[in-house]
Design a protein around this motif. Structure first.
Motif, mmCIF file in Angstrom:
data_model
loop_
_atom_site.group_PDB
_atom_site.id
_atom_site.type_symbol
_atom_site.label_atom_id
_atom_site.label_comp_id
_atom_site.label_asym_id
_atom_site.label_seq_id
_atom_site.Cartn_x
_atom_site.Cartn_y
_atom_site.Cartn_z
ATOM 1 N N GLU A 37 0.830 -1.208 0.000
ATOM 2 C CA GLU A 37 0.000 0.000 0.000
ATOM 3 C C GLU A 37 0.868 1.262 0.000
ATOM 4 O OE1 GLU A 37 -2.839 0.037 3.092
ATOM 5 O OE2 GLU A 37 -3.939 -1.751 2.379
ATOM 6 N N TYR A 38 2.025 1.211 0.667
ATOM 7 C CA TYR A 38 2.934 2.360 0.668
ATOM 8 C C TYR A 38 3.415 2.675 -0.748
ATOM 9 C CZ TYR A 38 7.145 5.154 1.340
ATOM 10 O OH TYR A 38 8.094 6.132 1.248
ATOM 11 N N ILE A 39 3.775 1.584 -1.498
ATOM 12 C CA ILE A 39 4.226 1.784 -2.883
ATOM 13 C C ILE A 39 3.096 2.339 -3.740
ATOM 14 C CG2 ILE A 39 5.038 0.586 -4.953
ATOM 15 C CD1 ILE A 39 6.557 -1.331 -3.119
ATOM 16 N N GLN A 40 1.857 1.889 -3.484
ATOM 17 C CA GLN A 40 0.715 2.418 -4.230
ATOM 18 C C GLN A 40 0.531 3.912 -3.958
ATOM 19 O OE1 GLN A 40 -2.381 -0.246 -2.877
ATOM 20 N NE2 GLN A 40 -2.268 -1.490 -4.754
ATOM 21 N N HIS A 41 0.755 4.334 -2.718
ATOM 22 C CA HIS A 41 0.676 5.754 -2.387
ATOM 23 C C HIS A 41 1.745 6.561 -3.134
ATOM 24 C CE1 HIS A 41 -2.165 4.791 0.843
ATOM 25 N NE2 HIS A 41 -2.324 6.111 1.028
ATOM 26 N N VAL A 42 2.956 6.004 -3.194
ATOM 27 C CA VAL A 42 4.042 6.694 -3.905
ATOM 28 C C VAL A 42 3.688 6.861 -5.376
ATOM 29 C CG1 VAL A 42 6.455 6.547 -4.625
ATOM 30 C CG2 VAL A 42 5.809 5.935 -2.277
ATOM 31 N N VAL A 43 3.168 5.788 -5.988
ATOM 32 C CA VAL A 43 2.786 5.844 -7.397
ATOM 33 C C VAL A 43 1.673 6.873 -7.604
ATOM 34 C CG1 VAL A 43 1.752 4.555 -9.308
ATOM 35 C CG2 VAL A 43 3.529 3.482 -7.882
ATOM 36 N N TRP A 44 0.699 6.881 -6.714
ATOM 37 C CA TRP A 44 -0.418 7.825 -6.843
ATOM 38 C C TRP A 44 0.075 9.275 -6.740
ATOM 39 C CZ3 TRP A 44 -2.503 11.597 -3.766
ATOM 40 C CH2 TRP A 44 -3.742 12.118 -4.174
ATOM 41 N N GLU A 45 0.974 9.547 -5.763
ATOM 42 C CA GLU A 45 1.490 10.904 -5.601
ATOM 43 C C GLU A 45 2.313 11.328 -6.813
ATOM 44 O OE1 GLU A 45 3.629 10.937 -1.946
ATOM 45 O OE2 GLU A 45 1.832 10.804 -0.692
ATOM 46 N N ALA A 46 3.080 10.386 -7.404
ATOM 47 C CA ALA A 46 3.876 10.717 -8.588
ATOM 48 C C ALA A 46 2.985 11.120 -9.751
ATOM 49 C CB ALA A 46 4.759 9.529 -8.962
ATOM 50 N N ARG A 47 1.808 10.484 -9.848
ATOM 51 C CA ARG A 47 0.899 10.797 -10.949
ATOM 52 C C ARG A 47 0.258 12.185 -10.804
ATOM 53 N NH1 ARG A 47 -2.359 5.037 -11.685
ATOM 54 N NH2 ARG A 47 -0.556 3.808 -12.430
ATOM 55 N N GLN A 48 0.260 12.710 -9.574
ATOM 56 C CA GLN A 48 -0.325 14.027 -9.367
ATOM 57 C C GLN A 48 0.608 15.161 -9.810
ATOM 58 O OE1 GLN A 48 -3.485 13.468 -8.482
ATOM 59 N NE2 GLN A 48 -2.726 11.348 -8.370
ATOM 60 N N CYS A 49 1.895 14.833 -9.989
ATOM 61 C CA CYS A 49 2.872 15.865 -10.383
ATOM 62 C C CYS A 49 2.742 16.170 -11.868
ATOM 63 C CB CYS A 49 4.297 15.396 -10.079
ATOM 64 S SG CYS A 49 4.607 15.103 -8.327
ATOM 65 N N LYS A 50 2.824 17.437 -12.219
ATOM 66 C CA LYS A 50 2.778 17.845 -13.617
ATOM 67 C C LYS A 50 4.072 17.474 -14.324
ATOM 68 C CE LYS A 50 -0.257 21.810 -12.782
ATOM 69 N NZ LYS A 50 -0.402 23.284 -12.908
ATOM 70 N N ALA A 51 3.949 17.140 -15.600
ATOM 71 C CA ALA A 51 5.147 16.809 -16.375
ATOM 72 C C ALA A 51 6.015 18.037 -16.587
ATOM 73 C CB ALA A 51 4.746 16.210 -17.724
ATOM 74 N N VAL A 52 5.390 19.208 -16.729
ATOM 75 C CA VAL A 52 6.110 20.467 -16.934
ATOM 76 C C VAL A 52 5.579 21.485 -15.943
ATOM 77 C CG1 VAL A 52 6.659 22.331 -18.535
ATOM 78 C CG2 VAL A 52 6.455 19.972 -19.383
#
Length: 259
Positions: A37-52
């Protein structure tokens, strides 16, 4: 790290750990209870970051002028006004010998008593009177064009070792600062030249940054006064050269050396 379902990575990142697809009931606000679940949280937070990411600049701040501090340059002496290299070397030898004598007296603890009662280290006016008598006061009265009756001239004290060795280093530093101020107000005098020499002889190394800046300022002012002299026979020239030489060579201010 990234999962196969993350299409925003454009294939630039290699997957480090296998992660399951986020379920529809995934709650990012809930604390993870397992490593998965911790890794899933990390993946979810990474997806919230803008590419630019861009930043809106405030143009008025970019155009604000920046203050530039120019380095002071020593005034150039007229031809024939600077001492020879041999004279400077002899002066350094004599000055070093005097400082060695002062160090020996300090180490022995047999410091002679001063011939007068010395003012406190913060009593600037009293020290001015001690160094110059009342000539400084008389000069100020003359500058202000006061017509009142002026007091009788009283001579100042010579910078005797019995006086200087009873002054703590903080007092020596204070006196150098005050003498610099007096120099700016009334110009150079032979009495002040003697006090500058004596104070520099009693100034202990290593210097504090403030004291180093102060003696540089004194040497720069002496160089400026020297440059204004009309003839090489002026009685102040030799004392001015001595002060400049001591600050430049003994206290290692190489850019102030007379070549």
């Amino acid at each position: 790290m990234a999962s196969d379902s993350d299409s925003s990575d454009c294939g630039l990142l290699n997957q480090a750990l296998p992660t399951p697809t986020l379920s529809s009931n995934f709650r990012p606000v809930a604390a993870p209870t397992s490593a998965e679940e911790y890794i899933q949280h990390v993946v979810w937070e990474a997806r919230q970051c803008k590419a630019v990411v861009t930043v809106d600049l405030e143009e008025h701040k970019l155009n604000k002028p920046i203050a530039v501090v120019q380095k002071q340059v020593k005034a150039t002496a007229p031809k024939g006004f600077t001492p020879s290299l041999e004279s400077q070397q002899n002066l350094m030898a004599s000055f070093s010998k005097l400082r060695a004598h002062i160090a020996t007296l300090r180490a022995s603890g047999k410091i002679p008593r001063p011939p007068i009662v010395l003012p406190g280290i913060k009593k600037r006016e009293e020290w001015c009177k001690l160094c110059f008598g009342n000539s400084f006061q008389l000069a100020l009265l003359k500058q202000s064009s006061q017509d009142s009756m002026q007091p009788q001239l009283i001579e100042g004290q010579q910078p005797l070792l019995s006086i200087l060795l009873n002054i703590k280093q903080k007092g020596i530093e204070n006196l150098l600062e005050w003498h610099a101020q007096w120099l700016e107000v009334l110009g150079f005098s032979e009495a002040q030249g003697r006090w500058f020499y004596a104070l520099l002889a009693c100034l202990e190394k290593p210097l504090t940054p403030e004291t180093c800046s102060q003696i540089r300022h004194i040497a720069m002012m002496c160089a400026k006064i020297r440059a204004s002299l009309e003839t090489a026979d002026h009685p102040h020239l030799s004392q001015l050269n001595v002060i400049i030489c001591i600050v430049a060579r003994y206290f290692c201010q190489e850019d102030l050396v007379d070549h």
